[in-house]
Design a protein around this motif. Structure first.
Motif, PDB file in Angstrom:
ATOM      1  N   SER A 221      51.311  15.338 105.610  1.00 41.09           N
ATOM      2  CA  SER A 221      50.006  15.652 106.259  1.00 41.09           C
ATOM      3  C   SER A 221      49.826  16.456 107.388  1.00 41.09           C
ATOM      4  O   SER A 221      49.016  17.466 107.589  1.00 41.09           O
TER       5      SER A 221
ATOM      6  N   VAL B 199      47.966  19.805 107.902  1.00 39.26           N
ATOM      7  CA  VAL B 199      46.771  20.267 108.838  1.00 39.26           C
ATOM      8  C   VAL B 199      47.244  21.355 109.935  1.00 39.26           C
ATOM      9  O   VAL B 199      46.409  22.322 110.084  1.00 39.26           O
TER      10      VAL B 199
ATOM     11  N   GLU C  71      47.940  18.572 100.547  1.00 41.17           N
ATOM     12  CA  GLU C  71      47.358  17.826 101.670  1.00 41.17           C
ATOM     13  C   GLU C  71      46.298  18.692 102.568  1.00 41.17           C
ATOM     14  O   GLU C  71      45.471  18.206 103.060  1.00 41.17           O
TER      15      GLU C  71
ATOM     16  N   TYR D 119      42.474  18.100 103.767  1.00 40.94           N
ATOM     17  CA  TYR D 119      41.836  18.437 105.056  1.00 40.94           C
ATOM     18  C   TYR D 119      40.807  19.479 105.100  1.00 40.94           C
ATOM     19  O   TYR D 119      39.717  19.483 105.666  1.00 40.94           O
TER      20      TYR D 119
ATOM     21  N   ASN E  20      40.374   9.132 114.580  1.00 41.43           N
ATOM     22  CA  ASN E  20      41.856   9.164 113.804  1.00 41.43           C
ATOM     23  C   ASN E  20      42.408   7.846 113.531  1.00 41.43           C
ATOM     24  O   ASN E  20      42.888   7.314 112.360  1.00 41.43           O
TER      25      ASN E  20
ATOM     26  N   VAL F  78      44.942  12.092 105.701  1.00 40.55           N
ATOM     27  CA  VAL F  78      44.683  13.616 106.216  1.00 40.55           C
ATOM     28  C   VAL F  78      43.148  13.809 106.308  1.00 40.55           C
ATOM     29  O   VAL F  78      42.588  14.421 107.042  1.00 40.55           O
ATOM     30  N   ALA F  79      42.343  13.422 105.144  1.00 38.74           N
ATOM     31  CA  ALA F  79      40.939  13.474 105.044  1.00 38.74           C
ATOM     32  C   ALA F  79      40.034  12.694 105.982  1.00 38.74           C
ATOM     33  O   ALA F  79      39.137  13.318 106.699  1.00 38.74           O
TER      34      ALA F  79
ATOM     35  N   GLY G 148      40.299  14.856 109.128  1.00 35.25           N
ATOM     36  CA  GLY G 148      39.233  15.992 109.098  1.00 35.25           C
ATOM     37  C   GLY G 148      37.793  15.199 109.493  1.00 35.25           C
ATOM     38  O   GLY G 148      37.077  16.030 110.004  1.00 35.25           O
TER      39      GLY G 148
END
Length: 450
Positions: free
Chosen positions: A43, A47, A126, A130, A175, A190-191, A194
């Motif tokens: 992840s 990113v 991944e 994101y 986060n 990971v979403a 974002g």
């Protein structure tokens, strides 16, 4: 040295805020990396690939905003506010068009875009997850960055610091909640990172828009001011200033990607050592970036007030001495904190020794960078001579540093120490043309119209 106490108060008041803002912004990125890295290495890599796109986009937006600062500070010095309003509206439209183009490209071809930065299928997957969330931030980021540039053209920089603190708080809390699924939220991975970034960008934009429309003390801009048609002559003046900076900043974005590619082909130990050293160097580098931004406004404002060339050169000499003093202190700071900072990392003895060597190199580089960058990008570019800076960067980076670094890394197979020296050499040798141009050349250009 100038003896006007107000000058030093103005410079250091602006400089301190800009340095703190840069440090907090870097802390946001560091927090993102640490929290995602603890969740999943794949992840984090996804990113990182998406952030290469963000990096280039951010540099292009910075050029659009800097054009407003350079011209706007001169008009503000002349106490002519209508041209600043017109410039602001035109710059905002340009930034939103850029955001729309990037949004459409990453929406239609996300995997193709990410494949330019990695070939690993898992990382691309991944990264795409994101990107599908973070792409919406492009519009909010465009609005907030141009509004901050407008405020900076009038000498107000505190808002950028407040927004950085706001973003740090939202990103860390968001986060934790969204990546790991805390406080009743689903685990999004990971979403979630974002989504946290998107919420932070929306909050930043809301705060700066409300301030701009209700509390701003000089321009008193309304929504309709961003829709007004700009005078063709003023637009052409702005475009002449903007184009060299767009070229410089686009090349800087690609330069960063190229440096990562060169360093990415080193040994695993060198990559880890460089990552640690660069993170710390970027924090200290904020002192030079703050100097450049503060000097750009001070010089532009002085030109707008109609100061003579002799007065401008006197101001420039004082600024250069300040840059040199800040650079020496920054270099010493980096040199002395390297050992306690490295002791925090869980690295092998060999990797830690290499990181230590890199930091010693960067301590020297920091002195040269802290002088040449604010002299070139602050005094000279802030004075209106953007073409000189473009030519200097084209020659120094793309005709000297990058080819030599490539040869050292891939042909000569030189040590990582030599490659790092070469990649940062321009921060030292650009000091000589900066000194000659600033003290003996002509760079103060009146960009305003009567």
């Amino acid at each position: 040295m100038l003896k006007d106490k107000k000058f030093y108060h103005s410079f250091f008041a602006m400089w301190i805020v800009l340095v703190l803002q840069n440090v907090i912004t870097l802390s946001v990125n560091l927090a993102d990396n640490m929290m995602l890295g603890a969740y999943s290495e794949v992840s984090l890599s996804g990113v990182a690939a998406v952030n290469q796109i963000q990096f280039i986009y951010q540099y292009l937006l910075l050029a659009i905003g800097e054009g407003v600062v350079i011209m706007g500070s001169q008009y503000f010095g002349k106490k002519k506010l209508d041209p600043i309003r017109s410039l602001s509206g035109f710059a905002m439209r340009c930034s939103l068009i850029l955001a729309l183009v990037l949004f459409l490209v990453v929406s239609l071809f996300p995997q193709f875009v990410l494949s330019a930065f990695t070939t690993d299928a898992a990382i691309i997957t991944e990264g795409t997850r994101y990107l599908m969330v973070v792409r919406w931030t492009y519009f909010f980021f465009a609005v907030s960055q141009i509004l901050l540039a407008i405020l900076r053209s009038t000498g107000y920089v505190n808002m950028a610091l407040y927004l950085s603190v706001l973003a740090l708080g939202i990103n860390v809390c968001g986060n934790y909640a969204f990546i790991y699924g805390k406080f009743g939220f689903p685990e999004m991975g990971v979403a979630g990172a974002g989504l946290s970034t998107l919420i932070a960008r929306i909050a930043e934009t809301a705060v700066v828009v409300i301030y701009m429309l209700t509390k701003e003390k000089h321009l008193h801009m309304k929504f309709r001011d961003f829709l007004k048609r700009i005078d063709p002559m003023l637009r052409n003046d702005y475009v002449r200033v903007l184009i060299p900076m767009l070229i410089i900043n686009a090349l800087w974005g690609f330069n960063n990607a190229a440096q990562n590619a060169i360093l990415g082909h080193m040994t695993a130990r060198a990559i880890a050592a460089n990552s640690v050293a660069t993170t710390l160097f970027l924090m200290v580098k904020s002192t030079g970036q703050g100097s450049a931004s503060a000097a750009s406004f001070i010089i532009g404002h002085a030109i707008g007030e109609g100061r003579s060339e002799k007065e401008l050169k006197h101001t420039a000499k004082t600024l250069q001495l300040l840059f040199l003093g800040i650079g020496i202190l920054s270099g010493l700071l980096l040199f002395f904190i390297r050992i306690p900072i490295l002791s925090i990392y869980n690295l092998s003895a060999e990797t830690k020794a290499m990181a230590n060597q890199f930091l010693i190199i960067l301590s020297v580089v920091c002195v040269g960078m802290s002088y040449q960058m604010p002299t070139n990008a602050g005094i000279i570019r802030g004075g209106g001579d953007t073409k000189y800076c473009m030519v200097l960067d084209l020659i120094s980076i793309w005709a000297i540093v990058m080819p030599l670094s490539f040869i050292l890394a891939f042909v000569v197979k030189a040590s990582p120490i030599a490659v790092v020296w070469c990649l940062n050499a321009d921060q030292i040798f650009k000091g000589l043309p900066a000194f000659i141009k600033c003290n003996y050349g002509h760079w103060a250009k009146k960009l305003t119209r009567d």
